[in-house]
Structures are given as structure tokens and as C-alpha cells.
Design a protein around this motif. Structure first.
Motif, PDB file in Angstrom:
ATOM      1  N   ALA A   1      -7.459  -1.490  -2.198  1.00  0.00           N
ATOM      2  CA  ALA A   1      -8.678  -0.837  -2.684  1.00  0.00           C
ATOM      3  C   ALA A   1      -8.350  -0.029  -3.939  1.00  0.00           C
ATOM      4  N   PRO A   2      -9.133  -0.195  -5.012  1.00  0.00           N
ATOM      5  CA  PRO A   2      -8.799   0.461  -6.282  1.00  0.00           C
ATOM      6  C   PRO A   2      -8.764   1.978  -6.217  1.00  0.00           C
ATOM      7  N   GLU A   3      -9.515   2.578  -5.307  1.00  0.00           N
ATOM      8  CA  GLU A   3      -9.561   4.037  -5.231  1.00  0.00           C
ATOM      9  C   GLU A   3      -8.796   4.579  -4.031  1.00  0.00           C
ATOM     10  N   ALA A   4      -8.007   3.715  -3.412  1.00  0.00           N
ATOM     11  CA  ALA A   4      -7.314   4.135  -2.191  1.00  0.00           C
ATOM     12  C   ALA A   4      -6.153   5.069  -2.503  1.00  0.00           C
ATOM     13  N   GLY A   5      -5.933   6.003  -1.603  1.00  0.00           N
ATOM     14  CA  GLY A   5      -4.728   6.813  -1.676  1.00  0.00           C
ATOM     15  C   GLY A   5      -3.615   6.073  -0.947  1.00  0.00           C
ATOM     16  N   TRP A   6      -2.384   6.245  -1.416  1.00  0.00           N
ATOM     17  CA  TRP A   6      -1.286   5.486  -0.816  1.00  0.00           C
ATOM     18  C   TRP A   6      -0.753   6.228   0.396  1.00  0.00           C
ATOM     19  N   SER A   7      -1.464   6.098   1.507  1.00  0.00           N
ATOM     20  CA  SER A   7      -1.058   6.759   2.736  1.00  0.00           C
ATOM     21  C   SER A   7       0.059   5.966   3.395  1.00  0.00           C
ATOM     22  N   GLU A   8       0.742   6.593   4.321  1.00  0.00           N
ATOM     23  CA  GLU A   8       1.800   5.923   5.066  1.00  0.00           C
ATOM     24  C   GLU A   8       1.246   4.728   5.827  1.00  0.00           C
ATOM     25  N   ALA A   9       0.066   4.897   6.412  1.00  0.00           N
ATOM     26  CA  ALA A   9      -0.537   3.793   7.171  1.00  0.00           C
ATOM     27  C   ALA A   9      -0.801   2.594   6.278  1.00  0.00           C
ATOM     28  N   MET A  10      -1.264   2.830   5.063  1.00  0.00           N
ATOM     29  CA  MET A  10      -1.550   1.725   4.153  1.00  0.00           C
ATOM     30  C   MET A  10      -0.273   1.036   3.702  1.00  0.00           C
ATOM     31  N   LEU A  11       0.754   1.810   3.412  1.00  0.00           N
ATOM     32  CA  LEU A  11       2.019   1.222   2.979  1.00  0.00           C
ATOM     33  C   LEU A  11       2.635   0.371   4.085  1.00  0.00           C
ATOM     34  N   VAL A  12       2.617   0.889   5.317  1.00  0.00           N
ATOM     35  CA  VAL A  12       3.158   0.132   6.436  1.00  0.00           C
ATOM     36  C   VAL A  12       2.300  -1.107   6.694  1.00  0.00           C
ATOM     37  N   GLY A  13       0.975  -0.940   6.650  1.00  0.00           N
ATOM     38  CA  GLY A  13       0.079  -2.072   6.873  1.00  0.00           C
ATOM     39  C   GLY A  13       0.287  -3.168   5.847  1.00  0.00           C
ATOM     40  N   GLU A  14       0.456  -2.782   4.576  1.00  0.00           N
ATOM     41  CA  GLU A  14       0.700  -3.769   3.523  1.00  0.00           C
ATOM     42  C   GLU A  14       2.014  -4.508   3.768  1.00  0.00           C
ATOM     43  N   SER A  15       3.041  -3.762   4.162  1.00  0.00           N
ATOM     44  CA  SER A  15       4.339  -4.373   4.422  1.00  0.00           C
ATOM     45  C   SER A  15       4.271  -5.373   5.580  1.00  0.00           C
ATOM     46  N   LEU A  16       3.564  -5.005   6.644  1.00  0.00           N
ATOM     47  CA  LEU A  16       3.428  -5.903   7.793  1.00  0.00           C
ATOM     48  C   LEU A  16       2.639  -7.153   7.425  1.00  0.00           C
ATOM     49  N   LEU A  17       1.567  -6.978   6.663  1.00  0.00           N
ATOM     50  CA  LEU A  17       0.764  -8.119   6.251  1.00  0.00           C
ATOM     51  C   LEU A  17       1.586  -9.057   5.369  1.00  0.00           C
ATOM     52  N   ALA A  18       2.357  -8.487   4.442  1.00  0.00           N
ATOM     53  CA  ALA A  18       3.193  -9.305   3.564  1.00  0.00           C
ATOM     54  C   ALA A  18       4.220 -10.094   4.370  1.00  0.00           C
ATOM     55  N   ARG A  19       4.829  -9.450   5.364  1.00  0.00           N
ATOM     56  CA  ARG A  19       5.834 -10.132   6.175  1.00  0.00           C
ATOM     57  C   ARG A  19       5.221 -11.286   6.970  1.00  0.00           C
ATOM     58  N   LEU A  20       4.064 -11.044   7.581  1.00  0.00           N
ATOM     59  CA  LEU A  20       3.419 -12.084   8.386  1.00  0.00           C
ATOM     60  C   LEU A  20       2.939 -13.239   7.508  1.00  0.00           C
ATOM     61  N   LEU A  21       2.485 -12.921   6.294  1.00  0.00           N
ATOM     62  CA  LEU A  21       2.094 -13.977   5.349  1.00  0.00           C
ATOM     63  C   LEU A  21       3.293 -14.855   5.013  1.00  0.00           C
ATOM     64  N   SER A  22       4.423 -14.208   4.733  1.00  0.00           N
ATOM     65  CA  SER A  22       5.635 -14.933   4.379  1.00  0.00           C
ATOM     66  C   SER A  22       6.077 -15.841   5.529  1.00  0.00           C
ATOM     67  N   GLU A  23       6.008 -15.321   6.748  1.00  0.00           N
ATOM     68  CA  GLU A  23       6.398 -16.130   7.908  1.00  0.00           C
ATOM     69  C   GLU A  23       5.458 -17.315   8.103  1.00  0.00           C
ATOM     70  N   ALA A  24       4.165 -17.095   7.868  1.00  0.00           N
ATOM     71  CA  ALA A  24       3.192 -18.180   8.031  1.00  0.00           C
ATOM     72  C   ALA A  24       3.445 -19.275   7.014  1.00  0.00           C
ATOM     73  N   VAL A  25       3.810 -18.891   5.787  1.00  0.00           N
ATOM     74  CA  VAL A  25       4.087 -19.879   4.746  1.00  0.00           C
ATOM     75  C   VAL A  25       5.304 -20.712   5.122  1.00  0.00           C
ATOM     76  N   LYS A  26       6.330 -20.069   5.640  1.00  0.00           N
ATOM     77  CA  LYS A  26       7.538 -20.792   6.034  1.00  0.00           C
ATOM     78  C   LYS A  26       7.248 -21.778   7.173  1.00  0.00           C
ATOM     79  N   ARG A  27       6.405 -21.373   8.113  1.00  0.00           N
ATOM     80  CA  ARG A  27       6.082 -22.259   9.231  1.00  0.00           C
ATOM     81  C   ARG A  27       5.274 -23.466   8.793  1.00  0.00           C
ATOM     82  N   SER A  28       4.511 -23.282   7.681  1.00  0.00           N
ATOM     83  CA  SER A  28       3.667 -24.384   7.224  1.00  0.00           C
ATOM     84  C   SER A  28       4.470 -25.447   6.492  1.00  0.00           C
TER      85      SER A  28
END
Length: 298
Positions: free
Chosen positions: A271-298
Motif C-alpha cells: 500500500a503506497p501510504e502504509a507504514g512499515w510495521s513489523e507485521a507487514m514486514l513479516v507478512g511480506e516475507s512469508l508471502l514472498a517465501r510461499l510464492l517462491s516455493e509455489a514457483v519451484k513446485r510448478s
């Protein structure tokens, strides 16, 4: 104008009536009407028009509604960041996932966030790229997976590129090779909804190559469109992830488009106006990891 007035006003706007807003906000209707009246008098404009079947926003009300949501979102970010400084990570984390990725990621992402941050409530919304991008810029999502025709420079998180595939019945696609050329794939009668990310890519490719498309129409609901494809009405063009699930239907096959093929780029956007909270940073990291794993499985 104070925060409580803004919260009540947003509640009225989203409920569509004072009666429903009163129920949702847990405030009696006369008091809610008084709050709305105070806000309108303070601003000197009419914000809401009351009718027999509910309420509607005036142009001024629509403007305030959009701005009030962003203001309240920033207050939520500030509160979360303040609590995090005291070691408390909690709140709501809103994430938008592409329809093609949702079956692979939604449940796993929800579980990963809850495990990493028990005090955080994941809210996962599913939609097409244009819809998710609109919600992101309106402040209704903290982050989202989006699609573009080209790789976006400086994009955060883990992104990936994937070729698209032609999906249809064996009978309809029997004359095509296992990896058809783009020209051959686009010569097939197609079922495409303008809401599909592939729609824009197909239109751009056909214009670039000077091809005349034969689009029969489309249905936004993918399951219904695949049913038509099984019946041999037409074929459609899907991402690798969506095509892999589509061919679980016994009557469908997927042919990856070969040379000069269509390609889409998926990235994580914040989100362009989002503050970089710990929850957002962790959430982004988890989403990136799961995306990467899904790509490898495909």
C-alpha cells in the motif's frame, strides 16, 4: 471533525443506511444521526442524502469517505507501530491474492502468519489484478500480488514471470502441436473475460502481430468458463498456475504457448501510504517465501 466522527461517517457510508450502521457500530440511531449532523454542520456541506430505502453519499460525502478511510488506516498503522515498540505485534493484516494463486497460497499463508504472529489477524482477499490494485490504492489492503505485462523495476519482494497456456478440450486443440506458436494459439476461437489479466496481454499481442482475434465472449467466473471449454465451445488462455488446476478436469488439456509467447509478471506490491510495521514486514516475507516455493513446485 474528530476521529470518532470519521469512524461513524465511514460506518454509515459502508452500511448504506442509518439503521444498519447503528447496528454495526453499536450506537443508537438518534445519537448516530446527531453525530452525522454535527459533522455536516462543522464542514458546512451535505454529506449524506436519506431516502426511503437507505442513504447515499453526495459528491462531497464520497470525497470525505475516500479520505477518511485513508486517515483511519494511518491511525491504525500508527497504533500498531507504537504497540510494536513495546514488543506487542497485533492487529489486522490485509493481503490480496490473485485468483490463480489463491488455491495454492491462501490457506498456507493464513497458517504461516498465525504461527509467526499469533496476535495478528490475517484477512485475505481474492481478486483479479486490477481489482486488487484498486483496493491497494484505496487503503483497503496492506499488500497484494499484482500482474504486469513487463517486469517492474524496483518492485519489492519476490516476483516471478510465467508463460501462459492455451486451455481447451482435446477435440478442439487436437490439430495444434504440444507447444503452439503465439500466432496459432491466437487463431483459436477464444473465451476471455476482460477481467482476466490475460485479456490485456492477448489484446496487446494481437495488435502487435496484426492478428484478428476471434473472441466469442467470456465469463468472469473461471469455473463456468472452463465448463464451456470442456464442452468445446472455445478455448481460453490462462497462467501456468491456473492452467495446472484447469487440467484436473478430465476433458481439458493445456498447451504452453511457445516462441514469442505471452508472459506475465507477478510481484508483491505494498500500500503506497502504509507504514512499515513489523507485521507487514513479516507478512511480506512469508508471502514472498510461499510464492517462491509455489514457483519451484510448478
Amino acid at each position: 471533525m474528530d476521529i470518532r466522527q470519521l469512524k461513524y461517517f465511514v460506518g454509515i457510508a459502508e452500511a448504506g443506511s442509518l439503521t444498519e450502521a447503528s447496528r454495526r457500530l453499536h450506537i443508537v440511531q438518534p445519537a448516530l444521526s446527531q453525530r452525522l449532523g454535527d459533522l455536516e454542520r462543522g464542514l458546512g456541506v451535505k454529506l449524506v442524502v436519506r431516502g426511503r430505502v437507505g442513504t447515499a453519499l453526495t459528491p462531497a460525502g464520497t470525497e470525505l469517505y475516500e479520505r477518511a478511510k485513508r486517515i483511519l488506516r494511518q491511525i491504525d498503522y500508527a497504533a500498531a507501530a507504537t504497540r510494536e515498540k513495546a514488543g506487542v505485534v497485533e492487529g489486522v493484516l490485509s493481503i490480496g491474492l490473485l485468483r490463480s494463486l489463491s488455491p495454492l497460497l491462501s490457506a498456507r499463508l493464513f497458517g504461516a502468519i498465525r504461527e509467526a504472529m499469533p496476535g495478528v489477524q490475517p484477512q485475505i482477499r481474492v481478486g483479479y489484478s486490477a481489482e486488487l490494485e484498486r483496493l491497494l490504492h484505496k487503503g483497503e489492503l496492506d499488500m497484494a500480488t499484482l500482474v504486469s505485462a513487463t517486469a517492474v523495476e524496483g518492485a519489492r519482494g519476490t516476483g516471478f514471470s510465467e508463460r501462459l497456456a492455451l486451455v481447451g478440450s482435446r477435440e478442439r486443440l487436437r490439430a495444434l502441436p504440444r507447444r503452439p506458436r503465439l500466432q496459432d494459439a491466437l487463431a483459436v476461437e477464444l473465451l476471455l473475460s476482460p477481467m482476466q489479466p490475460a485479456h490485456r496481454l492477448v489484446m496487446d499481442a494481437s495488435e502487435r502481430l496484426g492478428l484478428s482475434l476471434r473472441i466469442l465472449g467470456g465469463i468472469e467466473d473461471l469455473s463456468s468458463m472452463l465448463e464451456l471449454c470442456e464442452q468445446g465451445v472455445g478455448a481460453t488462455i490462462l497462467s501456468t498456475f491456473a492452467a495446472r488446476r484447469a487440467v484436473q478436469r478430465p476433458g481439458l488439456i493445456a498447451l504452453p504457448i511457445a516462441e514469442g509467447g505471452l508472459e506475465r509478471h507477478v510481484r508483491i506490491a505494498m500500500a503506497p501510504e502504509a507504514g512499515w510495521s513489523e507485521a507487514m514486514l513479516v507478512g511480506e516475507s512469508l508471502l514472498a517465501r510461499l510464492l517462491s516455493e509455489a514457483v519451484k513446485r510448478s
